[in-house]
Design a protein around this motif. Structure first.
Motif, PDB file in Angstrom:
ATOM      1  N   PHE A 182      -3.409 -10.758  -7.424  1.00  0.00           N
ATOM      2  CA  PHE A 182      -2.122 -10.160  -7.748  1.00  0.00           C
ATOM      3  C   PHE A 182      -1.774 -10.356  -9.224  1.00  0.00           C
ATOM      4  CE2 PHE A 182      -1.844 -10.990  -3.202  1.00  0.00           C
ATOM      5  CZ  PHE A 182      -1.350  -9.781  -2.731  1.00  0.00           C
ATOM      6  N   GLY A 183      -2.721 -10.829 -10.011  1.00  0.00           N
ATOM      7  CA  GLY A 183      -2.480 -11.081 -11.421  1.00  0.00           C
ATOM      8  C   GLY A 183      -2.669  -9.855 -12.288  1.00  0.00           C
ATOM      9  N   GLY A 184      -2.715 -10.087 -13.600  1.00  0.00           N
ATOM     10  CA  GLY A 184      -2.937  -8.998 -14.547  1.00  0.00           C
ATOM     11  C   GLY A 184      -1.840  -7.955 -14.503  1.00  0.00           C
ATOM     12  N   THR A 185      -2.235  -6.691 -14.408  1.00  0.00           N
ATOM     13  CA  THR A 185      -1.267  -5.588 -14.430  1.00  0.00           C
ATOM     14  C   THR A 185      -0.925  -5.070 -13.038  1.00  0.00           C
ATOM     15  OG1 THR A 185      -3.065  -3.963 -14.708  1.00  0.00           O
ATOM     16  CG2 THR A 185      -2.042  -4.861 -16.722  1.00  0.00           C
ATOM     17  N   VAL A 186      -1.276  -5.822 -12.001  1.00  0.00           N
ATOM     18  CA  VAL A 186      -0.982  -5.382 -10.631  1.00  0.00           C
ATOM     19  C   VAL A 186       0.517  -5.157 -10.435  1.00  0.00           C
ATOM     20  CG1 VAL A 186      -1.018  -6.102  -8.199  1.00  0.00           C
ATOM     21  CG2 VAL A 186      -3.044  -6.422  -9.632  1.00  0.00           C
ATOM     22  N   TYR A 187       1.352  -5.922 -11.139  1.00  0.00           N
ATOM     23  CA  TYR A 187       2.803  -5.798 -10.983  1.00  0.00           C
ATOM     24  C   TYR A 187       3.298  -4.372 -11.233  1.00  0.00           C
ATOM     25  CZ  TYR A 187       3.284  -5.689 -16.088  1.00  0.00           C
ATOM     26  OH  TYR A 187       3.210  -5.328 -17.406  1.00  0.00           O
ATOM     27  N   ARG A 188       2.571  -3.616 -12.047  1.00  0.00           N
ATOM     28  CA  ARG A 188       3.017  -2.260 -12.391  1.00  0.00           C
ATOM     29  C   ARG A 188       3.090  -1.348 -11.179  1.00  0.00           C
ATOM     30  NH1 ARG A 188      -0.857  -1.121 -17.670  1.00  0.00           N
ATOM     31  NH2 ARG A 188       0.034  -2.730 -19.048  1.00  0.00           N
ATOM     32  N   SER A 189       2.163  -1.494 -10.253  1.00  0.00           N
ATOM     33  CA  SER A 189       2.123  -0.606  -9.087  1.00  0.00           C
ATOM     34  C   SER A 189       2.229  -1.354  -7.772  1.00  0.00           C
ATOM     35  CB  SER A 189       0.822   0.213  -9.110  1.00  0.00           C
ATOM     36  OG  SER A 189      -0.312  -0.620  -9.272  1.00  0.00           O
ATOM     37  N   PHE A 190       2.571  -2.644  -7.845  1.00  0.00           N
ATOM     38  CA  PHE A 190       2.595  -3.466  -6.634  1.00  0.00           C
ATOM     39  C   PHE A 190       3.549  -2.925  -5.581  1.00  0.00           C
ATOM     40  CE2 PHE A 190       4.793  -6.795  -4.231  1.00  0.00           C
ATOM     41  CZ  PHE A 190       3.727  -7.331  -3.523  1.00  0.00           C
ATOM     42  N   ASP A 191       4.782  -2.632  -5.960  1.00  0.00           N
ATOM     43  CA  ASP A 191       5.791  -2.246  -4.976  1.00  0.00           C
ATOM     44  C   ASP A 191       5.389  -0.973  -4.225  1.00  0.00           C
ATOM     45  OD1 ASP A 191       7.527  -4.402  -5.568  1.00  0.00           O
ATOM     46  OD2 ASP A 191       8.287  -3.321  -7.314  1.00  0.00           O
ATOM     47  N   GLU A 192       4.912   0.005  -4.943  1.00  0.00           N
ATOM     48  CA  GLU A 192       4.482   1.252  -4.290  1.00  0.00           C
ATOM     49  C   GLU A 192       3.271   1.004  -3.406  1.00  0.00           C
ATOM     50  OE1 GLU A 192       2.829   5.744  -5.353  1.00  0.00           O
ATOM     51  OE2 GLU A 192       3.391   4.369  -6.976  1.00  0.00           O
ATOM     52  N   HIS A 193       2.314   0.235  -3.906  1.00  0.00           N
ATOM     53  CA  HIS A 193       1.087  -0.013  -3.148  1.00  0.00           C
ATOM     54  C   HIS A 193       1.375  -0.752  -1.848  1.00  0.00           C
ATOM     55  CE1 HIS A 193      -3.061  -1.062  -2.224  1.00  0.00           C
ATOM     56  NE2 HIS A 193      -2.690  -2.330  -2.129  1.00  0.00           N
ATOM     57  N   ILE A 194       2.159  -1.805  -1.902  1.00  0.00           N
ATOM     58  CA  ILE A 194       2.398  -2.612  -0.713  1.00  0.00           C
ATOM     59  C   ILE A 194       3.251  -1.864   0.292  1.00  0.00           C
ATOM     60  CG2 ILE A 194       4.488  -3.832  -1.483  1.00  0.00           C
ATOM     61  CD1 ILE A 194       1.455  -5.459   0.224  1.00  0.00           C
ATOM     62  N   THR A 195       4.169  -1.028  -0.180  1.00  0.00           N
ATOM     63  CA  THR A 195       5.012  -0.245   0.723  1.00  0.00           C
ATOM     64  C   THR A 195       4.185   0.769   1.500  1.00  0.00           C
ATOM     65  OG1 THR A 195       6.926  -0.520  -0.736  1.00  0.00           O
ATOM     66  CG2 THR A 195       7.028   1.276   0.861  1.00  0.00           C
ATOM     67  N   ARG A 196       3.179   1.334   0.840  1.00  0.00           N
ATOM     68  CA  ARG A 196       2.289   2.285   1.516  1.00  0.00           C
ATOM     69  C   ARG A 196       1.268   1.591   2.399  1.00  0.00           C
ATOM     70  NH1 ARG A 196      -0.899   4.863  -2.659  1.00  0.00           N
ATOM     71  NH2 ARG A 196      -1.644   6.279  -1.036  1.00  0.00           N
ATOM     72  N   SER A 197       1.020   0.310   2.146  1.00  0.00           N
ATOM     73  CA  SER A 197      -0.045  -0.409   2.841  1.00  0.00           C
ATOM     74  C   SER A 197       0.406  -1.108   4.116  1.00  0.00           C
ATOM     75  CB  SER A 197      -0.660  -1.461   1.906  1.00  0.00           C
ATOM     76  OG  SER A 197      -1.243  -0.872   0.779  1.00  0.00           O
ATOM     77  N   VAL A 198       1.646  -1.575   4.156  1.00  0.00           N
ATOM     78  CA  VAL A 198       2.118  -2.417   5.266  1.00  0.00           C
ATOM     79  C   VAL A 198       3.170  -1.664   6.072  1.00  0.00           C
ATOM     80  CG1 VAL A 198       3.255  -4.575   5.891  1.00  0.00           C
ATOM     81  CG2 VAL A 198       1.653  -4.521   3.965  1.00  0.00           C
ATOM     82  N   PRO A 199       2.933  -1.469   7.358  1.00  0.00           N
ATOM     83  CA  PRO A 199       3.913  -0.758   8.192  1.00  0.00           C
ATOM     84  C   PRO A 199       5.291  -1.416   8.156  1.00  0.00           C
ATOM     85  CG  PRO A 199       1.833  -0.999   9.378  1.00  0.00           C
ATOM     86  CD  PRO A 199       1.713  -1.823   8.122  1.00  0.00           C
TER      87      PRO A 199
END
Length: 266
Positions: free
Chosen positions: A47-64
Motif C-alpha cells: 500500500f506504499g508509494g503512489t497507491v494512495y492516489r487510486s486507493f479509494d476507487e480501487h478498494i471500493t470496486r474490489s470489496v463488496p
C-alpha cells in the motif's frame, strides 16, 4: 480476453508477463497490472508509494459493500462513543473513515487517531482531513503501538495483512486498553472451512470483480501479488481470537462473499 489456463496454445512466461501464441499471433498478458495505474509483481502487494492516489476507487470496486459498511460502522459507533472518548482506526489509509467518525462525533470526541504504517497514506490523510485538535494521523506499526484507554476501535480490512500470531497480539493489546463496555469492530477477508464452498465463493468473487469492470488479467495479477502478503483466517478463527483476547460479547454483523465484519464488546 484470455487468461492462463483458459486457452489452447503455447505459453511463454517470465516474471512479469505471459505470451499466448495462437493462430500465429503473439498476445502479451501483463501479469503485474492490477487496476489502471496500480501494478504489483508476484507476492509483493504493497500500500506504499503512489497507491494512495487510486486507493479509494480501487478498494471500493474490489470489496463488496465497502462504502455501505462504512455507514454500518458509523451507526454502531453511536452506541459506544461517549463524551471525551478516544477512538482509533487501525490501518486508516487515506483517512476517509476516520474523518467520517470525527465529523459524526465532533461534539464528544477528545481525540480520534488514524494509524497507518505507510508514510504516503498518512501524508495524504493529513492533507485531506488533518485537524490537530481532534483528528490525528500517525505513521506507526499497530503491532507495537502503545494504545491509550479507548471506547471504540475499528480495523477495516487491516489485520488480514499480518501473520496470525501478530493479529492475536494486536487484538489483545486493543482489548487490554479498552474501557469496559467499549467496542472493537473488525472487518476481514475470510477463508471458508469447506473446500467446495471456498471454490464457489472464489468464483462468485471473480464474477463480482468482472462486473465492476476489472479485466481478467487484472484479477489474476492482484491474486498473484497477494501471495504470502494476505493470509485469511476462517470466521471461527477470527471469533475465537476476539474471545481469547478478552471480549465478552462477539458477533457477526456483516457477510458479503469472502468478507466479514465482527462486533466485539468488552
Amino acid at each position: 480476453m484470455s487468461i492462463p489456463g483458459s486457452f489452447d496454445g503455447s505459453v511463454v512466461q517470465d516474471a512479469k508477463s505471459q505470451q499466448r501464441i495462437s493462430g500465429g499471433e503473439v498476445q502479451d498478458l501483463d501479469l503485474e497490472k492490477v487496476d489502471g495505474e496500480l501494478s504489483a509483481s508476484l507476492a509483493s502487494w504493497s500500500f506504499g508509494g503512489t497507491v494512495y492516489r487510486s486507493f479509494d476507487e480501487h478498494i471500493t470496486r474490489s470489496v463488496p459493500m465497502y462504502s455501505e459498511c462504512h455507514e454500518l460502522i458509523l451507526s454502531l459507533s453511536d452506541f459506544f462513543v461517549r463524551p471525551d472518548s478516544i477512538v482509533y482506526e487501525l490501518g486508516s489509509a487515506t483517512g476517509v473513515l476516520t474523518a467520517q467518525l470525527a465529523q459524526r462525533h465532533a461534539s464528544k470526541l477528545r481525540r480520534i487517531i488514524g494509524i497507518d504504517i505507510e508514510q504516503s497514506m498518512v501524508t495524504e490523510a493529513e492533507r485531506r482531513y488533518g485537524n490537530p485538535s481532534v483528528v490525528q494521523f500517525v505513521e506507526a506499526d499497530v503491532r507495537s503501538y502503545k494504545f491509550e484507554p479507548s471506547d471504540f476501535v475499528v480495523s477495516y480490512y487491516t489485520l488480514q495483512f499480518l501473520r496470525p500470531e501478530e493479529r492475536h497480539h494486536v487484538i489483545k493489546a486493543v482489548c487490554e486498553k479498552m474501557a469496559r463496555g467499549g467496542a472493537f469492530v473488525l472487518f476481514e477477508k475470510v477463508r471458508e472451512r469447506d473446500g467446495r464452498l471456498q471454490d464457489l465463493v472464489d468464483q462468485l468473487y471473480a464474477d463480482y470483480k468482472l462486473g465492476n469492470g476489472f479485466e481478467p488479467t487484472e484479477i489474476l495479477a492482484k491474486t498473484r501479488s497477494l501471495r504470502s502478503v494476505l493470509e485469511p483466517s476462517t470466521s471461527a478463527e477470527n471469533i475465537a481470537a476476539l474471545r481469547e483476547a478478552g471480549f465478552s460479547v462477539v458477533g457477526l454483523i456483516h457477510k458479503g462473499l469472502c468478507f466479514e465484519g465482527y462486533l466485539a464488546i468488552k
